[in-house]
Design a protein around this motif. Sequence first.
Motif, PDB file in Angstrom:
ATOM      1  N   TYR A  77       0.716  -1.107   0.009  1.00  0.00           N
ATOM      2  CA  TYR A  77      -0.027   0.022  -0.091  1.00  0.00           C
ATOM      3  C   TYR A  77       1.056   1.339   0.113  1.00  0.00           C
ATOM      4  O   TYR A  77       1.788   1.253   0.798  1.00  0.00           O
ATOM      5  N   PHE A  78       0.317   2.279  -0.747  1.00  0.00           N
ATOM      6  CA  PHE A  78       1.247   3.600  -0.836  1.00  0.00           C
ATOM      7  C   PHE A  78       0.383   4.447  -1.529  1.00  0.00           C
ATOM      8  O   PHE A  78      -0.373   4.363  -2.546  1.00  0.00           O
ATOM      9  N   ALA A  79       0.483   5.853  -0.920  1.00  0.00           N
ATOM     10  CA  ALA A  79      -0.319   6.879  -1.688  1.00  0.00           C
ATOM     11  C   ALA A  79       0.568   8.171  -0.901  1.00  0.00           C
ATOM     12  O   ALA A  79       0.596   8.255   0.227  1.00  0.00           O
ATOM     13  N   CYS A  80       1.132   9.019  -1.720  1.00  0.00           N
ATOM     14  CA  CYS A  80       1.809   9.997  -1.243  1.00  0.00           C
ATOM     15  C   CYS A  80       1.043  10.886  -0.429  1.00  0.00           C
ATOM     16  O   CYS A  80      -0.030  11.131  -0.808  1.00  0.00           O
ATOM     17  N   ASP A  81       1.676  11.427   0.973  1.00  0.00           N
ATOM     18  CA  ASP A  81       0.866  12.339   1.632  1.00  0.00           C
ATOM     19  C   ASP A  81       1.870  13.420   1.871  1.00  0.00           C
ATOM     20  O   ASP A  81       2.606  13.772   2.845  1.00  0.00           O
ATOM     21  N   TYR A  82       1.651  14.384   0.868  1.00  0.00           N
ATOM     22  CA  TYR A  82       2.344  15.351   0.652  1.00  0.00           C
ATOM     23  C   TYR A  82       2.146  16.425   1.768  1.00  0.00           C
ATOM     24  O   TYR A  82       3.018  17.233   2.011  1.00  0.00           O
ATOM     25  N   GLU A  83       0.985  16.507   2.388  1.00  0.00           N
ATOM     26  CA  GLU A  83       0.708  17.246   3.352  1.00  0.00           C
ATOM     27  C   GLU A  83       1.888  17.242   4.628  1.00  0.00           C
ATOM     28  O   GLU A  83       2.060  18.120   5.220  1.00  0.00           O
ATOM     29  N   ARG A  84       2.226  15.874   4.619  1.00  0.00           N
ATOM     30  CA  ARG A  84       3.047  15.376   5.773  1.00  0.00           C
ATOM     31  C   ARG A  84       4.572  15.675   5.256  1.00  0.00           C
ATOM     32  O   ARG A  84       5.204  15.879   6.128  1.00  0.00           O
ATOM     33  N   CYS A  85       4.957  14.975   4.231  1.00  0.00           N
ATOM     34  CA  CYS A  85       6.396  14.989   3.734  1.00  0.00           C
ATOM     35  C   CYS A  85       6.889  16.132   3.142  1.00  0.00           C
ATOM     36  O   CYS A  85       7.980  16.310   3.102  1.00  0.00           O
ATOM     37  N   LYS A  86       5.893  16.712   2.557  1.00  0.00           N
ATOM     38  CA  LYS A  86       6.255  18.164   1.860  1.00  0.00           C
ATOM     39  C   LYS A  86       7.263  18.059   0.689  1.00  0.00           C
ATOM     40  O   LYS A  86       8.146  19.015   0.363  1.00  0.00           O
ATOM     41  N   GLY A  87       7.312  16.994   0.148  1.00  0.00           N
ATOM     42  CA  GLY A  87       8.237  16.745  -1.092  1.00  0.00           C
ATOM     43  C   GLY A  87       9.624  16.223  -0.683  1.00  0.00           C
ATOM     44  O   GLY A  87      10.469  16.570  -1.443  1.00  0.00           O
ATOM     45  N   ALA A  88       9.733  15.710   0.365  1.00  0.00           N
ATOM     46  CA  ALA A  88      10.995  15.271   0.969  1.00  0.00           C
ATOM     47  C   ALA A  88      11.861  14.502   0.132  1.00  0.00           C
ATOM     48  O   ALA A  88      13.150  14.773   0.161  1.00  0.00           O
ATOM     49  N   CYS A  89      11.367  13.733  -0.779  1.00  0.00           N
ATOM     50  CA  CYS A  89      11.908  12.991  -1.746  1.00  0.00           C
ATOM     51  C   CYS A  89      13.161  13.587  -2.708  1.00  0.00           C
ATOM     52  O   CYS A  89      13.874  13.315  -3.327  1.00  0.00           O
ATOM     53  N   CYS A  90      12.385  14.907  -2.999  1.00  0.00           N
ATOM     54  CA  CYS A  90      13.424  15.860  -3.611  1.00  0.00           C
ATOM     55  C   CYS A  90      14.399  16.828  -3.113  1.00  0.00           C
ATOM     56  O   CYS A  90      15.379  17.369  -3.706  1.00  0.00           O
ATOM     57  N   ILE A  91      14.455  16.577  -1.829  1.00  0.00           N
ATOM     58  CA  ILE A  91      15.435  17.304  -0.971  1.00  0.00           C
ATOM     59  C   ILE A  91      16.286  16.432  -0.086  1.00  0.00           C
ATOM     60  O   ILE A  91      17.508  17.008   0.651  1.00  0.00           O
ATOM     61  N   VAL A  92      16.092  15.206  -0.094  1.00  0.00           N
ATOM     62  CA  VAL A  92      16.921  14.414   0.962  1.00  0.00           C
ATOM     63  C   VAL A  92      17.465  13.166   0.033  1.00  0.00           C
ATOM     64  O   VAL A  92      16.555  12.580  -0.884  1.00  0.00           O
ATOM     65  N   GLY A  93      18.719  12.706   0.176  1.00  0.00           N
ATOM     66  CA  GLY A  93      19.442  11.783  -0.645  1.00  0.00           C
ATOM     67  C   GLY A  93      20.741  11.898  -1.017  1.00  0.00           C
ATOM     68  O   GLY A  93      21.259  13.147  -0.746  1.00  0.00           O
ATOM     69  N   ASP A  94      21.513  10.795  -1.466  1.00  0.00           N
ATOM     70  CA  ASP A  94      22.858  11.083  -1.763  1.00  0.00           C
ATOM     71  C   ASP A  94      23.041  11.246  -3.136  1.00  0.00           C
ATOM     72  O   ASP A  94      24.326  11.470  -3.529  1.00  0.00           O
ATOM     73  N   SER A  95      21.995  11.325  -3.864  1.00  0.00           N
ATOM     74  CA  SER A  95      22.259  11.946  -5.442  1.00  0.00           C
ATOM     75  C   SER A  95      20.985  12.155  -5.973  1.00  0.00           C
ATOM     76  O   SER A  95      19.977  12.303  -5.333  1.00  0.00           O
ATOM     77  N   GLY A  96      21.018  12.769  -7.063  1.00  0.00           N
ATOM     78  CA  GLY A  96      19.851  13.283  -7.839  1.00  0.00           C
ATOM     79  C   GLY A  96      18.941  12.073  -8.271  1.00  0.00           C
ATOM     80  O   GLY A  96      19.213  10.996  -7.879  1.00  0.00           O
ATOM     81  N   ALA A  97      17.682  12.376  -8.757  1.00  0.00           N
ATOM     82  CA  ALA A  97      16.656  11.526  -9.370  1.00  0.00           C
ATOM     83  C   ALA A  97      17.401  10.807 -10.633  1.00  0.00           C
ATOM     84  O   ALA A  97      18.012  11.602 -11.538  1.00  0.00           O
ATOM     85  N   PRO A  98      17.286   9.785 -10.646  1.00  0.00           N
ATOM     86  CA  PRO A  98      17.704   8.867 -11.878  1.00  0.00           C
ATOM     87  C   PRO A  98      17.246   9.580 -13.161  1.00  0.00           C
ATOM     88  O   PRO A  98      15.881   9.738 -13.391  1.00  0.00           O
ATOM     89  N   LEU A  99      17.919   9.637 -14.168  1.00  0.00           N
ATOM     90  CA  LEU A  99      17.586  10.028 -15.278  1.00  0.00           C
ATOM     91  C   LEU A  99      17.739   9.000 -16.664  1.00  0.00           C
ATOM     92  O   LEU A  99      18.970   8.308 -16.695  1.00  0.00           O
ATOM     93  N   ALA A 100      16.989   8.764 -17.513  1.00  0.00           N
ATOM     94  CA  ALA A 100      17.198   8.013 -18.792  1.00  0.00           C
ATOM     95  C   ALA A 100      17.918   8.901 -19.613  1.00  0.00           C
ATOM     96  O   ALA A 100      17.661  10.093 -19.961  1.00  0.00           O
ATOM     97  N   GLU A 101      18.974   8.280 -20.643  1.00  0.00           N
ATOM     98  CA  GLU A 101      19.587   9.131 -21.482  1.00  0.00           C
ATOM     99  C   GLU A 101      18.683  10.158 -22.227  1.00  0.00           C
ATOM    100  O   GLU A 101      19.111  11.227 -22.514  1.00  0.00           O
ATOM    101  N   GLU A 102      17.672   9.452 -22.649  1.00  0.00           N
ATOM    102  CA  GLU A 102      16.765  10.306 -23.733  1.00  0.00           C
ATOM    103  C   GLU A 102      15.854  11.452 -23.238  1.00  0.00           C
ATOM    104  O   GLU A 102      15.333  12.094 -23.785  1.00  0.00           O
ATOM    105  N   GLU A 103      16.213  11.489 -21.706  1.00  0.00           N
ATOM    106  CA  GLU A 103      15.295  12.571 -21.245  1.00  0.00           C
ATOM    107  C   GLU A 103      16.401  13.902 -21.191  1.00  0.00           C
ATOM    108  O   GLU A 103      15.804  15.203 -20.796  1.00  0.00           O
ATOM    109  N   ILE A 104      17.419  13.774 -21.426  1.00  0.00           N
ATOM    110  CA  ILE A 104      18.328  14.740 -21.174  1.00  0.00           C
ATOM    111  C   ILE A 104      18.311  15.768 -22.302  1.00  0.00           C
ATOM    112  O   ILE A 104      18.093  17.107 -21.956  1.00  0.00           O
ATOM    113  N   PRO A 105      18.136  15.499 -23.452  1.00  0.00           N
ATOM    114  CA  PRO A 105      17.787  16.768 -24.436  1.00  0.00           C
ATOM    115  C   PRO A 105      16.533  17.509 -24.135  1.00  0.00           C
ATOM    116  O   PRO A 105      16.712  18.745 -24.390  1.00  0.00           O
ATOM    117  N   ALA A 106      15.464  16.898 -23.570  1.00  0.00           N
ATOM    118  CA  ALA A 106      14.233  17.700 -23.257  1.00  0.00           C
ATOM    119  C   ALA A 106      14.595  18.400 -22.146  1.00  0.00           C
ATOM    120  O   ALA A 106      14.051  19.921 -22.034  1.00  0.00           O
TER     121      ALA A 106
END
Length: 193
Positions: A25-54
Amino acid sequence: MKNSGFGTIVQIGDILVSEDVVSEYFACDYERCKGACCIVGDSGAPLAEEEIPALERDFPKFSVLMGEAGKEAALKEGFFSVDRDGDLVTPLVPGSEECAYCFFEGDNCLCSIERAGLKKPASCSLYPIRVKRFKGGGMALNLHRWNICECAYEKGRAEGIRAYQFLKGPIISSFGQDFYDALDTAAKHINEG
């Protein structure tokens, strides 16, 4: 479906899906986490090579929303970084764990790409599903577990929403309606069995 000793693995075409993607079970609870996955971690979000030109092409459209430090990082380092595992990832604001592409409204961390009406990286849309690509083709979808998302697991349990159901739109966007329909069928078999 195969039982690997680690749980059931669903195979749809050349994509392997771990059981917890459809059973947890999983459903983001943005009211509580406030987007923590974008500001916590040891590296950025994974990218596919084809996403870089965009990212490069659309930078003028979304960079107006970015924080100054993030904008400087992207202009100085480039539109992607390579993490310690050799994977392509979004750049981070130097001296922090914050994705360069995010910005803040009060305590809330938001994505400048998404806010500009553009498609953010698939790994961000699909989170907590992580995609592992195999050298010979094919891929695996696994559920990433991280303590900052505990409130999302709680909310999902309370509301009866499975991770794959919560991520229906991003799954269809990344893999197609037929894939999602097959995954839904497998999930019903696993969860009712």
